[in-house]
Design a protein around this motif. Sequence first.
Motif, short mmCIF file in Angstrom:
data_model
loop_
_atom_site.label_atom_id
_atom_site.label_comp_id
_atom_site.label_asym_id
_atom_site.label_seq_id
_atom_site.Cartn_x
_atom_site.Cartn_y
_atom_site.Cartn_z
N GLN A 90 -26.15 20.09 38.30
CA GLN A 90 -27.11 19.60 39.28
C GLN A 90 -28.54 19.72 38.77
OE1 GLN A 90 -27.66 21.73 43.18
NE2 GLN A 90 -26.88 19.81 44.01
N ALA A 91 -28.83 20.78 38.03
CA ALA A 91 -30.19 21.03 37.55
C ALA A 91 -30.66 19.99 36.54
CB ALA A 91 -30.29 22.42 36.93
N VAL A 92 -29.71 19.30 35.88
CA VAL A 92 -30.10 18.29 34.90
C VAL A 92 -29.74 16.88 35.36
CG1 VAL A 92 -30.07 19.82 32.91
CG2 VAL A 92 -27.96 18.66 33.59
N SER A 93 -29.43 16.73 36.63
CA SER A 93 -29.14 15.41 37.20
C SER A 93 -30.38 14.87 37.91
CB SER A 93 -27.98 15.50 38.20
OG SER A 93 -26.78 15.85 37.55
N PRO A 94 -31.00 13.83 37.38
CA PRO A 94 -32.19 13.28 38.04
C PRO A 94 -31.98 12.93 39.51
CG PRO A 94 -31.96 12.35 35.85
CD PRO A 94 -30.71 13.15 36.11
N GLN A 95 -30.75 12.56 39.88
CA GLN A 95 -30.48 12.24 41.27
C GLN A 95 -30.85 13.38 42.21
OE1 GLN A 95 -29.51 9.48 42.76
NE2 GLN A 95 -29.17 10.35 44.78
N TYR A 96 -30.75 14.63 41.73
CA TYR A 96 -31.04 15.80 42.56
C TYR A 96 -32.41 16.39 42.26
CZ TYR A 96 -26.16 15.57 43.88
OH TYR A 96 -24.95 15.15 44.37
N GLN A 97 -33.03 15.99 41.18
CA GLN A 97 -34.30 16.59 40.78
C GLN A 97 -35.51 15.72 41.10
OE1 GLN A 97 -34.23 19.74 39.80
NE2 GLN A 97 -32.00 19.57 40.07
N VAL A 98 -35.32 14.45 41.36
CA VAL A 98 -36.45 13.56 41.56
C VAL A 98 -37.22 13.93 42.83
CG1 VAL A 98 -35.14 11.78 42.82
CG2 VAL A 98 -37.20 11.15 41.51
N GLN A 99 -38.53 13.82 42.74
CA GLN A 99 -39.40 14.20 43.84
C GLN A 99 -40.30 13.05 44.25
OE1 GLN A 99 -41.63 17.72 42.79
NE2 GLN A 99 -39.85 18.76 41.94
N ALA A 100 -40.75 13.08 45.51
CA ALA A 100 -41.77 12.13 45.95
C ALA A 100 -43.00 12.32 45.07
CB ALA A 100 -42.11 12.37 47.42
#
Length: 287
Positions: free
Chosen positions: A208-218
């Motif tokens: 999860q920590a390296v998945s952009p789907q979960y890391q992307v921010q506004a």
Amino acid sequence: MGTLPVVLTVFVLLIVTTATGWARPSKRTRDIPYLAPNTAGFDPERHLLDVYQPRRKSATPRPVVVFIHGGSWNSGSKKIYWFIGRRLAKQGFVAVIINYRLAPAVEVPAMADDCARAVGWVASQISAYGGDPSRIYVMGHSAGGGLAALLASGPTVFTRNGLPTGLVKGAILNDPAGINMYDYLQKMEYPDDRKFLIPFGKEPAGWQAVSPQYQVQAGAPPMLLYTGGRTYPSIIKGTEEFHQTLQKLGVQSQYRVIPGRKHVPMVTGLFWKNNIIYRDLRDLAKP
């Protein structure tokens, strides 16, 4: 994805034979270390980059594109992608093609660190090559597309490396792999999926920590997303969902499907100057 370097090598050999008559409107500076050689863990092969700069003079600094290669996180080299450096330079960019460490020597977080540190080098040094450090874009194919997405998604990778945030002004994701490895590795749908536990580790929290789907921010910079119409289903699904997430967060994004295109031709197609990705990139990088 595992056959990517072999197919690309054959492709490069073919285009070399057809490109010997090319004028060289760009200058290539090879094998520049983006880390000091006395840095802990310095790799004399993988911590290198090449810079391609237009020979034509410009009154103002040029936008910069940092290209991150693919190869299933365990293979690939900047040497294969000289044609992208040449094409970008011919279209008015300063191009930077990078190497980064690979599995099994390191896992994906360390690969992302290398990519961030390469961007940090660009921010501090690219003005000497005619580039504008305030206009740095990251571009990647396959595994490199996932790493580029991770750099653009938020400040985490930069802050843990002691680098300024906000260096990346946009991302170009070409058939990106690894956008949601948290979901992918939990399913293990395909026979050889366990090989990805080598670069990604065995802990779901790490996926999860390296998945952009979960890391992307506004507040993430604009992103251009592309998939081939005949690429891997997981890449199509991950890119579509990532685009939807970007839109929900208010991040400027554009998603195009290239009809009939498979995974490898999505990057070999960048040999051609009229590729739609170059056209969209020129629009994105306009002052």
